[in-house]
Motif scaffolding. Sequence first.
Motif, PDB file in Angstrom:
ATOM      1  N   ILE A 249      21.080  17.722 -38.815  1.00 27.78           N
ATOM      2  CA  ILE A 249      21.813  16.761 -39.645  1.00 27.78           C
ATOM      3  C   ILE A 249      20.930  16.231 -40.774  1.00 27.78           C
ATOM      4  N   LYS A 250      19.713  15.875 -40.441  1.00 32.41           N
ATOM      5  CA  LYS A 250      18.775  15.378 -41.454  1.00 32.41           C
ATOM      6  C   LYS A 250      18.575  16.430 -42.548  1.00 32.41           C
ATOM      7  N   ASN A 251      18.462  17.680 -42.142  1.00 37.05           N
ATOM      8  CA  ASN A 251      18.249  18.747 -43.116  1.00 37.05           C
ATOM      9  C   ASN A 251      19.498  19.024 -43.950  1.00 37.05           C
ATOM     10  N   LEU A 252      20.682  18.866 -43.360  1.00 35.34           N
ATOM     11  CA  LEU A 252      21.910  18.977 -44.158  1.00 35.34           C
ATOM     12  C   LEU A 252      21.962  17.871 -45.208  1.00 35.34           C
ATOM     13  N   HIS A 253      21.570  16.660 -44.825  1.00 36.13           N
ATOM     14  CA  HIS A 253      21.518  15.546 -45.785  1.00 36.13           C
ATOM     15  C   HIS A 253      20.541  15.875 -46.912  1.00 36.13           C
ATOM     16  N   LEU A 254      19.417  16.477 -46.568  1.00 33.90           N
ATOM     17  CA  LEU A 254      18.429  16.843 -47.580  1.00 33.90           C
ATOM     18  C   LEU A 254      19.010  17.869 -48.553  1.00 33.90           C
TER      19      LEU A 254
ATOM     20  N   PHE B  83      20.637  29.894 -45.658  1.00 27.91           N
ATOM     21  CA  PHE B  83      19.460  29.628 -44.838  1.00 27.91           C
ATOM     22  C   PHE B  83      19.617  30.334 -43.505  1.00 27.91           C
ATOM     23  N   GLU B  84      18.520  30.465 -42.800  1.00 30.61           N
ATOM     24  CA  GLU B  84      18.541  30.913 -41.414  1.00 30.61           C
ATOM     25  C   GLU B  84      18.718  29.663 -40.553  1.00 30.61           C
ATOM     26  N   LEU B  85      19.366  29.808 -39.409  1.00 28.80           N
ATOM     27  CA  LEU B  85      19.578  28.655 -38.533  1.00 28.80           C
ATOM     28  C   LEU B  85      18.260  28.012 -38.136  1.00 28.80           C
ATOM     29  N   HIS B  86      17.259  28.817 -37.825  1.00 29.45           N
ATOM     30  CA  HIS B  86      15.976  28.242 -37.408  1.00 29.45           C
ATOM     31  C   HIS B  86      15.356  27.379 -38.501  1.00 29.45           C
ATOM     32  N   GLU B  87      15.653  27.673 -39.764  1.00 31.33           N
ATOM     33  CA  GLU B  87      15.134  26.854 -40.856  1.00 31.33           C
ATOM     34  C   GLU B  87      15.761  25.459 -40.829  1.00 31.33           C
ATOM     35  N   LEU B  88      17.077  25.398 -40.577  1.00 31.85           N
ATOM     36  CA  LEU B  88      17.748  24.104 -40.554  1.00 31.85           C
ATOM     37  C   LEU B  88      17.437  23.306 -39.289  1.00 31.85           C
ATOM     38  N   LEU B  89      16.861  23.954 -38.296  1.00 34.68           N
ATOM     39  CA  LEU B  89      16.449  23.263 -37.073  1.00 34.68           C
ATOM     40  C   LEU B  89      14.970  22.878 -37.104  1.00 34.68           C
ATOM     41  N   ASP B  90      14.298  23.220 -38.182  1.00 34.04           N
ATOM     42  CA  ASP B  90      12.854  22.974 -38.318  1.00 34.04           C
ATOM     43  C   ASP B  90      12.603  21.559 -38.838  1.00 34.04           C
ATOM     44  N   PRO B  91      11.834  20.761 -38.090  1.00 36.28           N
ATOM     45  CA  PRO B  91      11.508  19.406 -38.558  1.00 36.28           C
ATOM     46  C   PRO B  91      10.716  19.396 -39.870  1.00 36.28           C
ATOM     47  N   ASN B  92      10.089  20.522 -40.223  1.00 37.36           N
ATOM     48  CA  ASN B  92       9.330  20.620 -41.469  1.00 37.36           C
ATOM     49  C   ASN B  92      10.137  21.264 -42.585  1.00 37.36           C
ATOM     50  N   PHE B  93      11.446  21.194 -42.463  1.00 34.30           N
ATOM     51  CA  PHE B  93      12.349  21.836 -43.417  1.00 34.30           C
ATOM     52  C   PHE B  93      12.094  21.380 -44.845  1.00 34.30           C
ATOM     53  N   LYS B  94      11.756  20.136 -45.030  1.00 34.43           N
ATOM     54  CA  LYS B  94      11.525  19.599 -46.381  1.00 34.43           C
ATOM     55  C   LYS B  94      10.499  20.458 -47.116  1.00 34.43           C
TER      56      LYS B  94
END
Length: 80
Positions: free
Chosen positions: A11-16, A63-74
């Motif tokens: 969710i945080k990464n979708l917001h980003l 994106f790949e799913l693992h990218e959107l699940l990565d806390p370091n996505f930013k």
Amino acid sequence: MRHCDPMETFIKNLHLIRTRNDWTVTKLAEHCEMSQPEMSRLLNGHRRPHVDTLFDIATKLDFELHELLDPNFKNLVASH
């Protein structure tokens, strides 16, 4: 060490992605081929989607799913 909930991270990464692209929730929903209310529920944590839905969202956003699940996505999105 604090446990990181993968859904919170997603969710945080979708917001980003939304803010980086200057999209409204409606525009994000359009890109993900979802309704605006459905996307709002997801972004507000009121909906826990199936993993297939998460995979579809990631794919539609290029994106790949693992990218959107990565806390370091930013850090990843800066080079995407």
